[in-house]
Design a protein around this motif. Structure first.
Motif, PDB file in Angstrom:
ATOM      1  N   LEU A   1      39.686  31.330  33.385  1.00 57.84           N
ATOM      2  CA  LEU A   1      38.502  31.191  34.135  1.00 57.84           C
ATOM      3  C   LEU A   1      37.585  32.376  32.796  1.00 57.84           C
ATOM      4  CD1 LEU A   1      38.295  30.988  36.893  1.00 57.84           C
ATOM      5  CD2 LEU A   1      38.258  33.178  37.583  1.00 57.84           C
TER       6      LEU A   1
ATOM      7  N   ASP B   1      25.928  29.918  37.069  1.00 56.14           N
ATOM      8  CA  ASP B   1      26.049  30.068  38.377  1.00 56.14           C
ATOM      9  C   ASP B   1      27.017  30.487  38.506  1.00 56.14           C
ATOM     10  OD1 ASP B   1      25.702  28.583  38.906  1.00 56.14           O
ATOM     11  OD2 ASP B   1      24.096  29.120  40.283  1.00 56.14           O
ATOM     12  N   ASP B   2      27.964  30.073  37.956  1.00 61.26           N
ATOM     13  CA  ASP B   2      29.620  29.800  38.608  1.00 61.26           C
ATOM     14  C   ASP B   2      30.732  29.899  38.005  1.00 61.26           C
ATOM     15  OD1 ASP B   2      31.820  29.360  40.855  1.00 61.26           O
ATOM     16  OD2 ASP B   2      30.183  26.826  41.043  1.00 61.26           O
ATOM     17  N   TYR B   3      32.134  29.373  37.956  1.00 57.34           N
ATOM     18  CA  TYR B   3      33.261  30.282  36.768  1.00 57.34           C
ATOM     19  C   TYR B   3      33.768  28.729  37.021  1.00 57.34           C
ATOM     20  CZ  TYR B   3      32.863  35.046  37.793  1.00 57.34           C
ATOM     21  OH  TYR B   3      32.193  36.464  38.104  1.00 57.34           O
TER      22      TYR B   3
ATOM     23  N   ASN C   1      45.036  33.138  35.700  1.00 63.28           N
ATOM     24  CA  ASN C   1      44.619  34.457  36.907  1.00 63.28           C
ATOM     25  C   ASN C   1      44.310  36.053  35.304  1.00 63.28           C
ATOM     26  OD1 ASN C   1      45.074  33.093  39.361  1.00 63.28           O
ATOM     27  ND2 ASN C   1      47.739  34.412  38.770  1.00 63.28           N
TER      28      ASN C   1
ATOM     29  N   ARG D   1      26.315  39.774  36.052  1.00 63.42           N
ATOM     30  CA  ARG D   1      25.924  38.972  35.264  1.00 63.42           C
ATOM     31  C   ARG D   1      24.893  39.536  34.146  1.00 63.42           C
ATOM     32  NH1 ARG D   1      28.265  33.071  36.172  1.00 63.42           N
ATOM     33  NH2 ARG D   1      29.709  32.849  37.607  1.00 63.42           N
TER      34      ARG D   1
ATOM     35  N   ARG E   1      40.543  39.223  45.365  1.00 64.10           N
ATOM     36  CA  ARG E   1      39.527  38.443  45.066  1.00 64.10           C
ATOM     37  C   ARG E   1      38.244  38.008  45.860  1.00 64.10           C
ATOM     38  NH1 ARG E   1      43.133  33.618  43.704  1.00 64.10           N
ATOM     39  NH2 ARG E   1      44.048  34.067  45.471  1.00 64.10           N
ATOM     40  N   THR E   2      37.295  39.035  44.429  1.00 62.78           N
ATOM     41  CA  THR E   2      36.440  38.119  44.834  1.00 62.78           C
ATOM     42  C   THR E   2      35.306  37.856  43.831  1.00 62.78           C
ATOM     43  OG1 THR E   2      35.107  40.378  44.621  1.00 62.78           O
ATOM     44  CG2 THR E   2      35.795  40.280  46.942  1.00 62.78           C
ATOM     45  N   ASP E   3      34.183  38.534  43.502  1.00 65.76           N
ATOM     46  CA  ASP E   3      33.550  37.676  42.298  1.00 65.76           C
ATOM     47  C   ASP E   3      34.136  38.238  41.186  1.00 65.76           C
ATOM     48  OD1 ASP E   3      31.467  36.715  40.484  1.00 65.76           O
ATOM     49  OD2 ASP E   3      30.077  37.787  40.499  1.00 65.76           O
ATOM     50  N   PRO E   4      35.155  37.955  40.068  1.00 70.65           N
ATOM     51  CA  PRO E   4      35.134  38.814  39.055  1.00 70.65           C
ATOM     52  C   PRO E   4      34.632  39.662  38.354  1.00 70.65           C
ATOM     53  CG  PRO E   4      35.886  36.053  39.172  1.00 70.65           C
ATOM     54  CD  PRO E   4      34.921  36.483  40.096  1.00 70.65           C
TER      55      PRO E   4
ATOM     56  N   GLY F   1      31.850  40.833  39.310  1.00 76.21           N
ATOM     57  CA  GLY F   1      31.210  41.837  40.308  1.00 76.21           C
ATOM     58  C   GLY F   1      32.381  43.172  39.988  1.00 76.21           C
ATOM     59  N   LEU F   2      33.376  42.415  40.342  1.00 79.42           N
ATOM     60  CA  LEU F   2      34.582  43.871  40.075  1.00 79.42           C
ATOM     61  C   LEU F   2      34.361  44.154  39.139  1.00 79.42           C
ATOM     62  CD1 LEU F   2      37.227  41.769  42.441  1.00 79.42           C
ATOM     63  CD2 LEU F   2      36.005  43.554  42.483  1.00 79.42           C
TER      64      LEU F   2
END
Lengths: 473, 473
Positions: free
Chosen positions: B10, B15-17, B54, B357, B401-404, B406-407
């Motif tokens: 990933l 603005d995405d992955y 992952n 980000r 899992r949410t926003d990698p 962000g986590l």
């Protein structure tokens, strides 16, 4: 539990350390399962010997304010202040009992592995499944073995009522459930689940003045008196709430809560960011406890709670992680560190700053005082219950050796909890939680979620313009 | 190095992955040992395949300001503001080359395991063993394989000169070594150790206006120009330094540094807490970089650097841990988290807040810009060198899992660095540093230290009363 003796362990004395043995004996104390029977060098080994060499023993900390189900949204919440953040949170709240169960397990595990043996879960209830939600959280905490203070989060006004109206009065939808019905749920929860001797406590916990009527606060006080329950609430987390209190009551929220009798020596109040000096005096006079959630207050831009002022006024202060959506972890050592050093920038007189030893006392005895059990918990004292944590001082993050408590509070300890006991029962050993399968938990959390980039909250879209106007943005 | 291809990993897009493969090929780029040759889905495997499933791949971060030997005093320093803290620090500074070696290893390991692949070590020199100190740090960083920017900490005024004199002029002992001799040491260090292609860089790094003459700054600028060296310094960390600058120069420190030509697009300035708007405009105009050390600024009560203002003015900002005596860790993810969310309390307009980000870009590209190598490092870009970090997204602290990103930024990630490469060479694999024996390091740190409760600094006893008077305490 089994009797045990921790040998050659480092403990804190008044302003030094000592190497001692600590005996924990079942039935040593009236009504206690596992109590601290003796603390001294060279004690006889009773029960299982535990090697305390190069380890530090402290009383377990309290994670004195959190919302376990927020774990499902950690990492993804937008950079919003509380009022908009809450709208987004509620738009995506987990409504599945299994999710509530898993996030309660996760909250317990992260709290335990960062030194906490008690958790106050201001638990978000699934509408229509309120008692089931409480039952599930109870089950999760019992399985892990952490001491739980379940504070079902209740309100009786709708979400939009929580934002000041500004010039023009706003109309709000009535809340979906009556105040009386809500109080009935809490009373039923007390009957079914409130078992202090088994480590499960129910608290009355209206969410706060921003979404609750006086009738709800008064009903909660009445239940608290009748069943000897602790009281919990959010208080003045944001500047918007300070404005709202003036609109709603014509006085400060603290003055109002005092007037309606909610403040007491068994009332814990999360946040307390926007209080004035008179408010602080009221907290001291009523012996209320402030739960400081520094990470959440920063993340949501709520402000810096005047913690040094509280301490100078004699107000009891302890720490919480707050829900994982505003933090975004449940690491209590992180909350203790930040809750200590953050305030150094608010007072140039360094003699007022919180020392690591003071922080440890706030996190342990401070929590016990707020939850009205300082006679039984919160310090390493003969006759108290054995809620204990043993830290491995040979971990890289606690090296080189200097002051163990300084390293623990001011450093960034990682994997340092070797063992933990709640009421004498060991629930962490060799750094692993022994009561549940954490790998399975991890797998479940993984399977029931997916990576997301962003999402749009409809409620935020509806209220953002009004919020910006009222707050002068 | 060996060629390798990270598969199904990933990465962040605008603005995405996206899930892609990343090829790292030796000699793919002129003058680069290990370069990013291709980033796209379903690439041919060249060299060793690395499983990226992952996992999240990010450019390595910069720990853009630290002092490695402070590791020996972490956890034990008193709750003091910088000026007194520094006096205590120097009274107990490690003077043994072996200690310098071990703390450089420790700093490198903690930085690496929290996402950093570069470290700027504002290295405290052992008096009389200056070049040996630099040689030892160089050896330690080469052994670990982290990219090192060694900035020998120099001054030419004695410690007491760093405190404002107030009403009455103070006399200070002359510094033990002449300015010319100090500059000669730095020049010799450049000749012996400055090898950018091998990952070792020497910087000119006067400690700051509080302890340095203009002659030292000018001599450093001259060396910087002659040998193409980056420039580093502390700047306006405390209110006392702001006062001192006015006493010393009759203008702000920033105005003075601009006048004497120290500010440039390859100058990084640690702290920058006490700057006014005109100072900020000067940093923007000179393209200087601010290194934000949020933990240290809180711990020492220095203040909250106006980071949102810097960003709005177009000033480049990156993060540092600062020395472990004022932090008290070297966890870069902690510094990035706090350096992001701390500023939310300084501006109620949440549209100005730093997003996860943006924080990642500040920590990677921001550091590369400050160190004048943004053409080669700081982003996941074909043609850049492979200083890369692979994060395990199945770790409990990054679940659910949410926003990698962000986590990673907002959570409290623990044990999440699976792999790290510097210039294409793998130095962390399966969560372990592969180049040195970390268990042996741990043992050495343990053996060479002992638990201490407290200690008394003689220098603090001498200067505290004066400090309190001048600062109005």
């Amino acid at each position: 539990m089994l009797d045990f003796t921790i040998q050659n362990v480092l403990i804190a004395t008044d302003d030094d350390y000592a190497t001692v043995d600590v005996q924990i004996i079942d039935g040593a104390l009236a009504k206690l399962a596992g109590g601290i029977a003796a603390i001294a060098p060279n004690l006889q080994v009773i029960g299982t010997p535990i090697d305390g060499k190069n380890k530090l023993l402290l009383p377990g900390f309290f994670n004195a304010h959190t919302h376990s189900s927020e774990m499902w949204q950690r990492g993804i919440m937008s950079a919003f202040p509380l009022e908009l953040w809450l709208a987004e949170l509620y738009d995506f709240a987990p409504l599945d009992p299994e999710q509530v169960y898993l996030s309660a397990l996760g909250t317990a595990v992260e709290t335990l592995l960062s030194g906490g043996t008690s958790v106050v879960d201001h638990l978000v209830l699934i509408p229509g499944l309120e008692l089931e939600t409480i039952a599930i959280a109870t089950r999760a905490y019992k399985e892990v073995g952490i001491r739980a203070f379940i504070a079902p989060l209740i309100q009786d006004e709708s979400l939009s009522a929580g934002i000041p109206s500004g010039e023009s009065a706003q109309k709000h939808e009535p809340y979906f459930r009556s105040t009386a019905a809500t109080l009935e749920i809490i009373e039923e929860a007390v009957r079914q689940f409130h078992r202090p001797d088994e480590g499960i406590n129910i608290l009355v916990a209206p969410t706060g003045i921003q979404l609750c009527t006086d009738a709800l606060f008064e009903g909660c006080s009445e239940l608290s008196d009748r069943y000897n329950l602790c009281r919990h609430s959010h208080l003045l987390e944001t500047r918007a709430q300070e404005k709202l209190a003036q609109e709603k009551y014509g006085c400060t929220a603290v003055e109002h809560l005092k007037r309606i009798g909610y403040l007491s020596d068994h009332t814990t109040l999360a946040h307390c960011v926007w209080l004035n000096d008179a408010d602080i005096a009221i907290l001291a006079e009523t012996q209320s406890t402030v739960v400081h959630n520094p990470l959440s207050n920063l993340r949501l831009g709520s402000g810096i709670a005047p913690i040094l002022k509280y301490r100078q006024a004699g107000v009891n202060v302890t720490f919480g992680c707050d829900g994982a959506s505003s933090n975004d972890s449940q690491d209590l050592l992180e909350a203790i560190k930040m809750g200590s050093i953050l305030h150094n920038v608010t007072d140039s007189n360094y003699q007022h700053w919180i020392t690591p030893r003071q922080a440890v006392e706030m996190a342990s005895l401070g929590g016990a005082k707020g939850l009205n059990i300082a006679d039984k918990l919160g310090s390493l004292t003969v006759g108290k219950q054995a809620d204990l944590v043993l830290y491995d001082l040979t971990n890289l993050s606690l090296l080189p050796r200097t002051d163990p408590i300084g390293l623990l509070v001011l450093g960034r300890p990682t994997n340092v909890v070797n063992s933990a006991w709640v009421n004498g029962k060991q629930i962490v050993a060799d750094g692993k939680v022994t009561t549940i399968n954490v790998d399975e938990l991890r797998q479940e959390l993984f399977n029931r979620s997916q990576w997301e980039t962003k999402r749009k909250s409809e409620t935020v879209a509806q209220i953002e313009a009004h919020y910006r106007t009222v707050m002068g943005l």
